[in-house]
Write an enzyme that holds these catalytic residues in place. Structure first.
Site, short mmCIF file in Angstrom:
data_model
loop_
_atom_site.label_atom_id
_atom_site.label_comp_id
_atom_site.label_asym_id
_atom_site.label_seq_id
_atom_site.Cartn_x
_atom_site.Cartn_y
_atom_site.Cartn_z
N MET A 57 -12.18 4.20 -0.89
CA MET A 57 -12.88 4.38 0.39
C MET A 57 -13.59 5.72 0.30
O MET A 57 -13.20 6.71 0.92
CB MET A 57 -11.87 4.33 1.54
CG MET A 57 -11.38 2.92 1.83
SD MET A 57 -9.84 2.89 2.76
CE MET A 57 -8.69 3.07 1.41
N HIS A 67 -1.02 -1.18 -4.32
CA HIS A 67 -2.34 -0.92 -3.75
C HIS A 67 -2.45 0.57 -3.46
O HIS A 67 -1.60 1.16 -2.79
CB HIS A 67 -2.49 -1.73 -2.45
CG HIS A 67 -3.81 -1.60 -1.78
ND1 HIS A 67 -4.91 -2.35 -2.14
CD2 HIS A 67 -4.22 -0.82 -0.75
CE1 HIS A 67 -5.94 -2.03 -1.36
NE2 HIS A 67 -5.56 -1.10 -0.51
N MET A 124 -11.40 -6.18 4.97
CA MET A 124 -10.66 -5.22 5.80
C MET A 124 -10.37 -5.87 7.15
O MET A 124 -11.28 -6.36 7.82
CB MET A 124 -11.48 -3.94 6.02
CG MET A 124 -11.66 -3.06 4.80
SD MET A 124 -10.12 -2.65 3.93
CE MET A 124 -9.20 -1.78 5.22
N ASP A 159 -4.71 3.62 -1.97
CA ASP A 159 -5.82 3.92 -1.07
C ASP A 159 -6.39 5.31 -1.34
O ASP A 159 -5.72 6.31 -1.09
CB ASP A 159 -5.35 3.82 0.39
CG ASP A 159 -5.11 2.38 0.79
OD1 ASP A 159 -6.05 1.57 0.66
OD2 ASP A 159 -3.99 2.06 1.21
N SER A 218 0.85 -1.19 0.00
CA SER A 218 0.00 0.00 0.00
C SER A 218 0.88 1.23 0.00
O SER A 218 1.65 1.46 0.94
CB SER A 218 -0.90 0.02 1.24
OG SER A 218 -1.39 1.33 1.43
N MET A 274 -9.11 7.99 -0.32
CA MET A 274 -10.01 8.33 0.79
C MET A 274 -10.54 9.73 0.59
O MET A 274 -9.80 10.64 0.19
CB MET A 274 -9.25 8.26 2.12
CG MET A 274 -8.54 6.94 2.36
SD MET A 274 -7.86 6.86 4.01
CE MET A 274 -6.90 5.34 3.91
N HIS A 298 -8.22 1.05 -4.26
CA HIS A 298 -9.18 0.80 -3.18
C HIS A 298 -9.92 2.10 -2.87
O HIS A 298 -9.35 3.01 -2.26
CB HIS A 298 -8.38 0.29 -1.95
CG HIS A 298 -9.20 0.01 -0.74
ND1 HIS A 298 -8.63 -0.21 0.50
CD2 HIS A 298 -10.54 -0.11 -0.56
CE1 HIS A 298 -9.58 -0.44 1.39
NE2 HIS A 298 -10.75 -0.37 0.78
N GLY A 322 1.18 -2.02 4.13
CA GLY A 322 1.72 -0.67 3.98
C GLY A 322 2.86 -0.39 4.92
O GLY A 322 4.03 -0.44 4.55
N ASP A 327 -6.47 -6.60 3.97
CA ASP A 327 -5.90 -5.25 4.06
C ASP A 327 -6.02 -4.69 5.47
O ASP A 327 -7.13 -4.54 5.99
CB ASP A 327 -6.66 -4.36 3.06
CG ASP A 327 -6.12 -2.94 2.95
OD1 ASP A 327 -5.06 -2.65 3.54
OD2 ASP A 327 -6.77 -2.13 2.26
C1 DX5 Z 1 -6.51 1.33 5.46
C2 DX5 Z 1 -6.01 1.11 4.06
C3 DX5 Z 1 -4.86 0.19 4.00
C4 DX5 Z 1 -3.64 0.68 4.74
C5 DX5 Z 1 -2.85 -0.51 5.17
O1 DX5 Z 1 -7.69 2.04 5.42
O2 DX5 Z 1 -7.04 0.56 3.25
O3 DX5 Z 1 -4.53 -0.19 2.66
O4 DX5 Z 1 -2.82 1.51 3.97
O5 DX5 Z 1 -1.80 -0.08 5.96
P1 DX5 Z 1 -1.11 -0.99 7.03
O6 DX5 Z 1 -0.53 -2.18 6.29
O7 DX5 Z 1 -0.09 -0.12 7.62
O8 DX5 Z 1 -2.17 -1.44 8.00
ZN ZN Z 2 -6.47 -0.33 1.25
#
Ligand code: DX5
Ligand code: ZN
Length: 214
Positions: free
Chosen positions: A68, A33, A137, A35, A8, A37, A66, A197, A175
């Site tokens: 969100m 990946h 998740m 993210d 990520s 948001m 992804h 990530g 994830d």
């Molecule tokens: C959280 C994201 C993840 C996040 C994972 O909302 O969807 O993809 O970046 O990060 P780590 O691996 O640090 O939990």
């Molecule tokens: Zn994610």
């Protein structure tokens, strides 16, 4: 099938995304990946389609996007045009998910659905035959660096059983809070794609970190 590793980039250096994405590619990552948001579906704001477009020109890695966001129906096409290879949206954000999956697939990219920790597998079970990917998740979406929720493992096993029994062609991705230890639990439970990530990007050796996730 070999486990897919999707670092990520949320934990990468945003001023050096091309450098970091190149480093994870060289270290053996399969996908990147991304993210997205919107500060509404989750309490954090990250990046939008223009960044995906620039990344597309900077890497050969498959882009796993992804979303969100509260309104994936309004924005998914921007990400498809920007070069996303897989578009994952949240079941909690849409009404007619089947229609949206079909639209995404018809555009020529893969479609996935993500479920938050409180959402049971039963909410998406009837979509599995048409889904390319389901993203479980294992933290509350919104931030990197949170602790893995072990009580999500039964959801992964349940999905694995349904997908195998019915011979569906659907990847199970996990994830949130994934490191060398929690990755093992997910793979044993039936996951075949791993997002990670902070574990990868805080490591001094990306290849070693990625290898430890497989
Ligand atoms: C959280 C994201 C993840 C996040 C994972 O909302 O969807 O993809 O970046 O990060 P780590 O691996 O640090 O939990
Ligand atoms: Zn994610």
């Amino acid at each position: 099938m070999k486990t897919i590793i999707a670092p990520s980039i949320l934990s990468a250096d945003f001023a050096n995304l091309a450098r970091d994405i190149d480093a994870i590619a060289k270290a053996g990552a399969d996908w990147a990946h991304i993210d997205v948001m919107d500060g509404h579906f989750v309490p954090n704001i990250t990046i939008g389609a223009p960044v995906v477009k620039s990344l597309k020109n900077a890497t050969k890695l498959l882009l796993d996007v992804h979303l969100m966001i509260t309104d994936p129906r309004k924005y998914w096409k921007d990400f498809q045009k920007a070069g996303a290879d897989i578009i994952v949206f949240h079941i909690e954000a849409v009404k007619n998910a089947k229609e949206l999956i079909e639209e995404i697939k018809a555009s020529g990219v893969k479609a996935g659905i993500s479920i938050k920790p409180a959402t049971p597998v039963s909410e998406i079970e009837d979509l599995l035959p048409i889904l390319d990917l389901v993203l479980v998740m294992t933290v509350e979406p919104g931030f990197g660096g949170q602790a893995f929720m072990e009580d999500m493992l039964p959801k992964i096993s349940r999905l694995r059983k349904i997908i195998n029994d019915k011979k569906y062609n659907c990847i199970i991705e996990v994830d949130g809070g994934i490191n060398g230890e929690t990755s093992k639990l997910c793979v044993y439970a039936g996951a075949n794609a791993i997002v990670s990530g902070s574990y990868i990007f805080s490591s001094s050796d990306f290849k070693k970190a990625i290898d430890s996730l497989r």
